[in-house]
Write a protein that holds these residues in place. Sequence first.
Motif, PDB file in Angstrom:
ATOM      1  N   SER A  12      30.669 -62.107-135.447  1.00 26.00           N
ATOM      2  CA  SER A  12      29.931 -61.000-134.838  1.00 26.00           C
ATOM      3  C   SER A  12      28.537 -60.884-135.447  1.00 26.00           C
ATOM      4  N   ALA A  13      28.441 -60.982-136.781  1.00 22.97           N
ATOM      5  CA  ALA A  13      27.142 -60.874-137.460  1.00 22.97           C
ATOM      6  C   ALA A  13      26.216 -62.024-137.066  1.00 22.97           C
ATOM      7  N   THR A  14      26.776 -63.218-136.902  1.00 21.57           N
ATOM      8  CA  THR A  14      25.973 -64.376-136.504  1.00 21.57           C
ATOM      9  C   THR A  14      25.427 -64.211-135.091  1.00 21.57           C
ATOM     10  N   VAL A  15      26.274 -63.728-134.185  1.00 20.99           N
ATOM     11  CA  VAL A  15      25.827 -63.476-132.807  1.00 20.99           C
ATOM     12  C   VAL A  15      24.711 -62.435-132.804  1.00 20.99           C
ATOM     13  N   ALA A  16      24.896 -61.381-133.612  1.00 19.36           N
ATOM     14  CA  ALA A  16      23.881 -60.322-133.685  1.00 19.36           C
ATOM     15  C   ALA A  16      22.562 -60.856-134.228  1.00 19.36           C
ATOM     16  N   ASP A  17      22.626 -61.749-135.222  1.00 17.86           N
ATOM     17  CA  ASP A  17      21.406 -62.335-135.784  1.00 17.86           C
ATOM     18  C   ASP A  17      20.579 -63.029-134.712  1.00 17.86           C
ATOM     19  N   GLY A  18      21.270 -63.751-133.834  1.00 17.09           N
ATOM     20  CA  GLY A  18      20.574 -64.475-132.785  1.00 17.09           C
ATOM     21  C   GLY A  18      19.857 -63.565-131.812  1.00 17.09           C
ATOM     22  N   VAL A  19      20.350 -62.340-131.663  1.00 16.63           N
ATOM     23  CA  VAL A  19      19.746 -61.402-130.709  1.00 16.63           C
ATOM     24  C   VAL A  19      18.575 -60.658-131.337  1.00 16.63           C
ATOM     25  N   ARG A  35      31.131 -53.871-129.538  1.00 18.51           N
ATOM     26  CA  ARG A  35      30.460 -52.645-129.971  1.00 18.51           C
ATOM     27  C   ARG A  35      29.146 -52.958-130.687  1.00 18.51           C
ATOM     28  N   THR A  36      29.107 -54.076-131.419  1.00 19.66           N
ATOM     29  CA  THR A  36      27.857 -54.476-132.067  1.00 19.66           C
ATOM     30  C   THR A  36      26.782 -54.792-131.037  1.00 19.66           C
ATOM     31  N   MET A  37      27.157 -55.492-129.974  1.00 19.71           N
ATOM     32  CA  MET A  37      26.192 -55.799-128.914  1.00 19.71           C
ATOM     33  C   MET A  37      25.771 -54.536-128.169  1.00 19.71           C
ATOM     34  N   THR A  38      26.694 -53.583-127.988  1.00 18.53           N
ATOM     35  CA  THR A  38      26.335 -52.302-127.368  1.00 18.53           C
ATOM     36  C   THR A  38      25.309 -51.581-128.226  1.00 18.53           C
ATOM     37  N   ASN A  39      25.488 -51.639-129.529  1.00 19.34           N
ATOM     38  CA  ASN A  39      24.548 -51.033-130.462  1.00 19.34           C
ATOM     39  C   ASN A  39      23.157 -51.658-130.321  1.00 19.34           C
ATOM     40  N   ILE A  40      23.117 -52.982-130.290  1.00 15.76           N
ATOM     41  CA  ILE A  40      21.837 -53.691-130.168  1.00 15.76           C
ATOM     42  C   ILE A  40      21.164 -53.381-128.834  1.00 15.76           C
ATOM     43  N   ASN A  41      21.930 -53.448-127.759  1.00 17.07           N
ATOM     44  CA  ASN A  41      21.359 -53.245-126.421  1.00 17.07           C
ATOM     45  C   ASN A  41      20.835 -51.837-126.203  1.00 17.07           C
ATOM     46  N   ASN A  42      21.310 -50.886-127.018  1.00 14.83           N
ATOM     47  CA  ASN A  42      20.847 -49.504-126.879  1.00 14.83           C
ATOM     48  C   ASN A  42      19.833 -49.121-127.953  1.00 14.83           C
ATOM     49  N   GLY A  43      19.298 -50.113-128.666  1.00 14.23           N
ATOM     50  CA  GLY A  43      18.186 -49.869-129.572  1.00 14.23           C
ATOM     51  C   GLY A  43      18.516 -49.765-131.035  1.00 14.23           C
ATOM     52  N   GLY A  44      19.784 -49.901-131.430  1.00 17.87           N
ATOM     53  CA  GLY A  44      20.148 -49.826-132.835  1.00 17.87           C
ATOM     54  C   GLY A  44      19.586 -51.003-133.615  1.00 17.87           C
TER      55      GLY A  44
END
Length: 559
Positions: free
Chosen positions: A272-279, A314-323
Amino acid sequence: MKTLDFRPKMVSALKNYSKQTLMADVMAGVIVGIVALPLAIAFGIASGVSPEKGIITAIVAGLAISLFGGSKVQIGGPTGAFIVIVAGIIQQYGIQGLTIATLMAGVFLIGFGLLRLGTIIKYIPYPIIVGFTSGIAVTIFTTQVKDLLGMQIDNVPGDFIEKWIVYFQHLGSIDLWSALVGLVSVAIIAVTPKLSRRVPGSLVAIIVMTVAALLLKQYAGVTSIETIGDRFSINSQLPGAVVPELSWEVVKGLVAPAMTIAVLGAIESLLSATVADGVIGDHHNSNTELIGQGVANILSPLFGGIPATGAIARTMTNINNGGRTPIAGVVHAVVLLLIFLFLMPLAQYIPMACLAGILVVVSYGMSGWRSFAALMRNPKSDVTVLVLTFLLTIVFDLTVAIEVGLLCACLLFMRRMSETTDVKAIYDEIDLNEDADMQKGNLEHLTIPQGVEVYEINGPYFFGAGNRFEDIMGRYGNRPKVRIIRMRKVPFIDSTGLHNLQNLCLMSQKEGITIVLSGVVPKVEAVLKRNGFGQLLGEENICNHIDLALARAKDIVGA
């Protein structure tokens, strides 16, 4: 001595923190908290615990992961991956056993982080990850069939095959109203993103289906739709921390499931953290993340929660909403806490079929069927690991699947690595072009004198590389007086390689054959001399260049 690799992102994120970033984090945290609510309830019930325990896990573990984790945007809590393993532990060891196993898993995770295993765990073979993730998805779907269709079954077997046999035997007990609620819930969740990506489909499904079930009961007399309140008593009071009684026998028996929780939690959180890093274009600290996950899994069971990890959706939802900082994760935990304290009693009206519909959609998302199908076109060894892990997950359990899958992957890795090392015999002449371990002068070729054999090792010297000498030597010809082994392309040698090379030298000496090593790189040469090869072969028989090795061989042959 290496320093402790523990640097929570919360500390660095608060530097130069602005009001604009705060507003974005608060908005994202509120939305993620709302998204997490139905999932936490559904994951809790599916795992075999009461619904409030799922929310408590999301609150306590989610807060700990944001405070102590190594990712800026990771959102933690209960996930679908743990449903199968948690339900199995409860069935075998009870709630007390689950609490102890989760505590142990937290300790293991902290140990992984302290030992700097974060980067290693990320390299677990992809076929294993896809295999057990797809297997978990199939298992989750299987566990939800009863509630999705409102079947009247007193005891559902734990075994996968037996479960489906019972389902087919009770097809006549399907409740049409419950089935309608479940299927419409799936449809709502599937359609909602097309209308609005900010509104979570699972929350819309819960609101619509709960109201529909209440109206059907009030005005149409439909009482067959089972709700959370029919199966559980809802408690909206925060529990105090309770440390379970520990005994060596219990702890010893729970090592395997605890390690499964730890490994699965580590894989999922780092993925999950690796996917988030890429975004977001950031780099998480994998060891800190493991320590944060460990702290979360120690605190969660103390308050009655279940295992937790980083949640990709939920991590991607956080990113997509500006977190963009861990503050969003803290806000998400606070939102869930407020809902738990003031709105939890309303959860008793949620239909079980609706929650089953949510988990059916979750299982579809987890299945990764496209990745599974793509891997089926890979080499047979990868397909074997993939299918074996998948089948073991659904037929037996996740503990067996991970253990056997990792064992198979290790064996295949060993075989592939051994295949990368090539041992070849060089006849008559040595081509000096592109050679780096000799002094060429004006020559382009070096002639191999009579009574001398030359072998070259290309690649790491380990596993079965030494055994190949015997095969090649058996085909080479007459017994020589000198064997030159060129090691210019050997980057390292392990204990197995040292043992094989030592045996080769000893056997050659018994036959009256002198071994001369050529072009040994400094790192390998240091290892050889530490292990006594200088005395075994003689320092003069470990040469830097092939021309020196050939000159030494001529002297030996002449003598």
